[in-house]
Design an enzyme around this catalytic site. Structure first.
Site, PDB file in Angstrom:
ATOM      1  N   GLU A 155      30.256  37.278  37.528  1.00  0.00           N
ATOM      2  CA  GLU A 155      31.592  37.734  37.180  1.00  0.00           C
ATOM      3  C   GLU A 155      31.533  38.423  35.818  1.00  0.00           C
ATOM      4  O   GLU A 155      30.794  37.994  34.933  1.00  0.00           O
ATOM      5  CB  GLU A 155      32.523  36.510  37.128  1.00  0.00           C
ATOM      6  CG  GLU A 155      33.969  36.828  36.929  1.00  0.00           C
ATOM      7  CD  GLU A 155      34.866  35.591  37.023  1.00  0.00           C
ATOM      8  OE1 GLU A 155      36.073  35.769  37.241  1.00  0.00           O
ATOM      9  OE2 GLU A 155      34.361  34.452  36.866  1.00  0.00           O
ATOM     10  N   LYS A 158      39.167  38.918  43.782  1.00  0.00           N
ATOM     11  CA  LYS A 158      39.340  37.493  43.492  1.00  0.00           C
ATOM     12  C   LYS A 158      40.759  37.048  43.845  1.00  0.00           C
ATOM     13  O   LYS A 158      41.740  37.620  43.352  1.00  0.00           O
ATOM     14  CB  LYS A 158      39.049  37.261  42.009  1.00  0.00           C
ATOM     15  CG  LYS A 158      39.136  35.822  41.562  1.00  0.00           C
ATOM     16  CD  LYS A 158      38.760  35.744  40.087  1.00  0.00           C
ATOM     17  CE  LYS A 158      38.868  34.337  39.568  1.00  0.00           C
ATOM     18  NZ  LYS A 158      38.542  34.272  38.142  1.00  0.00           N
ATOM     19  N   CYS A 216      34.292  32.338  40.987  1.00  0.00           N
ATOM     20  CA  CYS A 216      34.751  31.361  40.009  1.00  0.00           C
ATOM     21  C   CYS A 216      35.731  30.335  40.587  1.00  0.00           C
ATOM     22  O   CYS A 216      35.354  29.477  41.357  1.00  0.00           O
ATOM     23  CB  CYS A 216      35.331  32.097  38.806  1.00  0.00           C
ATOM     24  SG  CYS A 216      35.603  31.048  37.364  1.00  0.00           S
TER      25      CYS A 216
END
Length: 175
Positions: A43, A116, A158
């Protein structure tokens, strides 16, 4: 059965996109030289921004820009299937950006994009610390399963890891 060598690239990105891309190129070349056919970048590989405006400043239009061109060139030159962590892409009609994971094939063709979904918005109990990713990012809406020469790859980022239903859905989609 056949084995598949995958490289998980770890790097400490800073505020210089050019320096970060040089590091990216060097580490991907090492991965390819070591026999990897699939490599995954972290990321924020291109920029570890201090403020949301830094992400907006480097955000590119979907499908074109120097960072996307470099990723396609690296995938092609190194013959890698490449999952490029996250990179800010502009969202039409928004000042916020998408945290997009871009997937490239070993010929440099872009195979897919995952934005995301689960943004990290949290206040730490008993502390003044809080994080509001949604202030600068637009959440994604589509599950990221991308057919690649290395197989059907499920892409998550994440905070997505905290949501098992996302991974159940990826599995149902053949990841």
């Amino acid at each position: 059965g056949a084995s598949l060598k995958i490289a998980a690239i770890q790097m400490t990105s800073g505020l210089s996109v050019d320096h970060n891309l040089d590091t990216t190129a060097r580490l991907l070349a090492q991965a390819a030289a070591g026999g990897a056919v699939l490599a995954v970048l972290p990321e924020n590989f291109a920029l570890m921004a201090r403020q949301e405006r830094d992400k907006r400043a480097i955000a590119e239009e979907d499908g074109r820009g120097p960072v996307q061109d470099k990723l396609a060139e690296l995938a092609s030159r190194l013959r890698l299937t490449l999952v490029a962590g996250t990179f800010p892409l502009r969202v039409p009609g928004e000042t916020r950006v998408a945290a997009a994971s871009l997937v490239y094939g070993p010929d440099g063709t872009r195979l897919g994009r995952y934005d995301k979904i689960h943004l990290f918005d949290v206040s730490v109990p008993g502390a003044s610390e809080s994080h509001r990713e949604s202030a600068g990012m637009v959440p994604g809406r589509e599950v990221g399963v991308v057919p690649t020469p290395a197989g059907r790859v499920g892409v998550a980022v994440c905070y997505d890891l905290r949501f098992p239903e996302l991974f159940r859905r990826m599995s149902q989609l053949g990841a």
